[in-house]
Design a protein around this motif. Structure first.
Motif, PDB file in Angstrom:
ATOM      1  N   THR A   6       0.873  -1.169   0.000  1.00 45.73           N
ATOM      2  CA  THR A   6       0.000   0.000   0.000  1.00 45.73           C
ATOM      3  C   THR A   6       0.908   1.216   0.000  1.00 45.73           C
ATOM      4  O   THR A   6       1.705   1.383   0.909  1.00 45.73           O
ATOM      5  CB  THR A   6      -0.831   0.018   1.289  1.00 45.73           C
ATOM      6  OG1 THR A   6      -1.307  -1.278   1.501  1.00 45.73           O
ATOM      7  CG2 THR A   6      -1.970   0.990   1.178  1.00 45.73           C
ATOM      8  N   ASN A   7       0.779   2.014  -0.988  1.00 44.94           N
ATOM      9  CA  ASN A   7       1.611   3.213  -1.071  1.00 44.94           C
ATOM     10  C   ASN A   7       1.018   4.312  -0.205  1.00 44.94           C
ATOM     11  O   ASN A   7      -0.152   4.622  -0.306  1.00 44.94           O
ATOM     12  CB  ASN A   7       1.642   3.656  -2.537  1.00 44.94           C
ATOM     13  CG  ASN A   7       2.554   4.826  -2.747  1.00 44.94           C
ATOM     14  OD1 ASN A   7       2.882   5.526  -1.796  1.00 44.94           O
ATOM     15  ND2 ASN A   7       2.972   5.027  -3.964  1.00 44.94           N
ATOM     16  N   SER A 275       9.712  -6.744  -0.600  1.00 42.85           N
ATOM     17  CA  SER A 275       8.345  -6.709  -1.130  1.00 42.85           C
ATOM     18  C   SER A 275       8.418  -6.056  -2.500  1.00 42.85           C
ATOM     19  O   SER A 275       9.498  -5.670  -2.938  1.00 42.85           O
ATOM     20  CB  SER A 275       7.448  -5.886  -0.195  1.00 42.85           C
ATOM     21  OG  SER A 275       7.742  -4.518  -0.346  1.00 42.85           O
ATOM     22  N   ASN A 276       7.277  -5.940  -3.175  1.00 44.09           N
ATOM     23  CA  ASN A 276       7.364  -5.201  -4.439  1.00 44.09           C
ATOM     24  C   ASN A 276       6.907  -3.755  -4.243  1.00 44.09           C
ATOM     25  O   ASN A 276       6.358  -3.134  -5.138  1.00 44.09           O
ATOM     26  CB  ASN A 276       6.602  -5.896  -5.572  1.00 44.09           C
ATOM     27  CG  ASN A 276       5.120  -5.929  -5.303  1.00 44.09           C
ATOM     28  OD1 ASN A 276       4.677  -5.553  -4.213  1.00 44.09           O
ATOM     29  ND2 ASN A 276       4.353  -6.386  -6.264  1.00 44.09           N
ATOM     30  N   ALA A 277       7.145  -3.240  -3.053  1.00 44.60           N
ATOM     31  CA  ALA A 277       6.866  -1.835  -2.778  1.00 44.60           C
ATOM     32  C   ALA A 277       7.824  -0.980  -3.593  1.00 44.60           C
ATOM     33  O   ALA A 277       8.931  -1.430  -3.900  1.00 44.60           O
ATOM     34  CB  ALA A 277       7.070  -1.560  -1.297  1.00 44.60           C
ATOM     35  N   HIS A 278       7.404   0.226  -3.924  1.00 42.96           N
ATOM     36  CA  HIS A 278       8.281   1.081  -4.711  1.00 42.96           C
ATOM     37  C   HIS A 278       8.508   2.440  -4.072  1.00 42.96           C
ATOM     38  O   HIS A 278       8.283   3.468  -4.694  1.00 42.96           O
ATOM     39  CB  HIS A 278       7.733   1.248  -6.132  1.00 42.96           C
ATOM     40  CG  HIS A 278       7.895   0.005  -6.927  1.00 42.96           C
ATOM     41  ND1 HIS A 278       9.105  -0.435  -7.394  1.00 42.96           N
ATOM     42  CD2 HIS A 278       6.990  -0.932  -7.298  1.00 42.96           C
ATOM     43  CE1 HIS A 278       8.937  -1.575  -8.029  1.00 42.96           C
ATOM     44  NE2 HIS A 278       7.663  -1.906  -7.987  1.00 42.96           N
ATOM     45  N   GLY A 294       4.576  -1.930   3.478  1.00 44.13           N
ATOM     46  CA  GLY A 294       4.741  -3.006   2.515  1.00 44.13           C
ATOM     47  C   GLY A 294       4.298  -4.323   3.111  1.00 44.13           C
ATOM     48  O   GLY A 294       4.332  -4.505   4.323  1.00 44.13           O
ATOM     49  N   THR A 295       3.844  -5.243   2.260  1.00 43.41           N
ATOM     50  CA  THR A 295       3.438  -6.562   2.757  1.00 43.41           C
ATOM     51  C   THR A 295       4.362  -7.617   2.174  1.00 43.41           C
ATOM     52  O   THR A 295       4.511  -7.703   0.960  1.00 43.41           O
ATOM     53  CB  THR A 295       1.983  -6.865   2.338  1.00 43.41           C
ATOM     54  OG1 THR A 295       1.187  -5.767   2.718  1.00 43.41           O
ATOM     55  CG2 THR A 295       1.478  -8.129   3.007  1.00 43.41           C
TER      56      THR A 295
END
Ligand SMILES: Nc1nc2c(ncn2[C@@H]2O[C@H](COP(=O)(O)OP(=O)(O)OP(=O)(O)O)[C@@H](O)[C@H]2O)c(=O)[nH]1
Ligand SMILES: [Mg+2]
Length: 443
Positions: A6-7, A275-278, A294-295
């Motif tokens: 979740t951004n 995670s694939n958070a950016h 981030g998850t």
């Protein structure tokens, strides 16, 4: 390992003050049965509907307080009508807050801002002046202001102050003075007595919604006042005003683990790697300005949430850098993850700075289970020696990692999971123990 995130970038708002007001109850109605051969029938005015309440509930889809408005007013109840028609209740107005929102009731402002100044802003059009005919302003957008100005300036007539509404032009010559109002309509015995302040912790969506401001009761129609001595009462009760209260909302993210580190240590790079958070990554301090969540998804479908916050620097407690304000987002996590740049000359000093800042924010934070991510381990020359020395300085387990090159990530995420799970278990045991002692009975 797959993840989603979740951004929480942009204009992230995590503290907000609001005013809430329940809807006014609808007025009772004064009416009498009229039929062909019945001149003056019995009273048949309906009761007013109850005003809507303002409630709050948790919405897991929300992640900031950005969309929370500064005021919430629930709709009023509908007035009662003739033929014993009761007015409908006003709908409840429901505020949706992200999980982890702590709500504290505030004292009412000493002088509530008048609606005129509260609504005005430098960019808004000039406010209408309360002239004689501004009461019936029908221009879109002006009506509430005009009404508010009229309210303020109007000389309050006894009719306005009276708790009753009257039959068309019937004159009240003191008839209602001796009427004993039903208990729920009587003023509080001691209005100066402080009411306990509401304090809520909105943890998750399984929680029921909670009432923040009660709607006013609907007034009673004239049949309520009929008696053997007065068969046709020409008055009914007005609806009561809804409650008005003030609250502070504070979002304290609930993540399983929270990342803390000096600026540039590689916290966001680490979050990207696990995670694939950016979150934005850049070679300068204070790249991250807002918390990110981030998850981490494990192979067996287990999940773990990780919060990245802006970097801390020495003196953060005195509001240096971005200050302590973001620590509220790691305060409730089960495990703290210190991210240290072990490619730097003395990472142990960085650890000491971080621990001191955490302690100054809340001593409890230092007692949380923790883990050290020795990041930038790819810078081999200083990193190897630094790692050895760091290990002698602390009991916290250290995992050397290269977030940039995604090295040793698997090891750190599994160690993190172990830590989180044992921390949760321990918390449950403590809670169960507290439960046992509170329900224990002396024999
Ligand atoms: N060599 C190397 N560089 C890294 C590593 N991890 C991060 N970096 C670099 O370090 C710099 C800072 O990384 P960030 O992830 O933005 O650091 P941060 O801790 O989030 O910084 P703030 O948001 O400012 O607090 C970037 O240039 C990264 O490419 C690593 O493992 N090895
Ligand atoms: Mg960052």
């Amino acid at each position: 390992m797959l993840s989603n995130v979740t951004n929480k970038g942009g204009n992230f708002i995590d503290v907000k003050r609001i005013m809430v007001r329940g809807g006014k109850g609808g007025n009772g109605c004064v009416s009498f049965l009229r039929e062909k051969y019945v001149d003056v029938g019995p009273p048949n005015g309906g009761n007013g509907g109850r005003g809507g309440s303002v409630r709050v509930c948790v919405d897991p889809q929300e992640s900031t307080l950005n969309y929370i408005q500064s005021q919430y007013r629930a709709p009023a109840g509908i007035n009662g009508a003739g033929k014993s028609k009761h007015g409908a209740n006003g709908d409840d107005c429901v505020l949706r807050v992200p999980p982890g929102t702590v709500i504290r009731e505030l004292d009412p402002p000493s002088k509530p801002p008048t609606p005129v100044t509260a609504l005005s802003s430098s960019s808004s059009p000039p406010l209408p002046v309360a002239t004689e005919d501004s009461n019936d302003v029908t221009v879109k957008g002006f009506r509430p202001w005009a009404a508010a100005i009229a309210d303020e300036q109007a000389t309050v007539s006894p009719k306005t102050l009276s708790p009753f509404v009257y039959y068309s032009d019937w004159e009240d010559l003191g008839e209602t003075a001796n009427i004993r109002l039903p208990p729920q309509f009587r003023p509080r015995r001691d209005p100066a007595l402080p009411t306990p302040k509401l304090s809520l912790d909105m943890l998750d969506s399984s929680q029921d919604s909670v009432e923040l401001a009660k709607g006013g009761l609907g007034g009673l129609g004239n049949p309520y006042f009929a008696s053997s001595t007065n068969r046709s009462p020409k008055y009914a009760l007005k609806g009561l005003m809804g409650e008005q209260r003030w609250f502070e909302l504070e979002l304290k993210t609930i993540a399983d683990a929270g990342l803390v580190g000096l600026p540039n240590a590689g916290k966001s790079t680490f979050l990207r790697a696990v995670s694939n958070a950016h979150p934005k990554v850049a070679p300068y301090p204070f790249t991250t300005l807002n918390p990110y969540l981030g998850t981490i998804d494990y192979d067996d479908r287990a999940q773990l949430t990780l919060a990245d916050i802006p970097g801390l620097i020495a003196g953060a407690h005195a509001n240096h850098g971005l200050g302590h304000q973001f620590l509220r987002h790691v305060e409730r996590s089960h495990v703290l993850v210190y991210v240290l740049d072990i490619g730097k000359p003395s990472p142990w000093d960085d650890l000491a700075i971080l621990q001191r800042e955490l302690e100054l924010y809340s001593a409890d934070l230092l007692h949380k289970p923790a883990l050290i991510v020795g990041n930038k381990a790819d810078l081999t020359v200083p990193a190897k020696d630094n790692l050895k020395r760091l290990q002698t300085c602390t009991d916290i387990p250290i995992v050397p990692v290269s977030a940039l090159h995604r090295k040793n990530i698997h090891k750190v995420t599994y160690l993190l999971r172990d830590k989180v799970e044992s921390a949760k278990k321990q918390q449950q045991q403590v809670a169960a123990l507290a439960d046992d002692t509170s329900t224990a009975v002396d024999i």
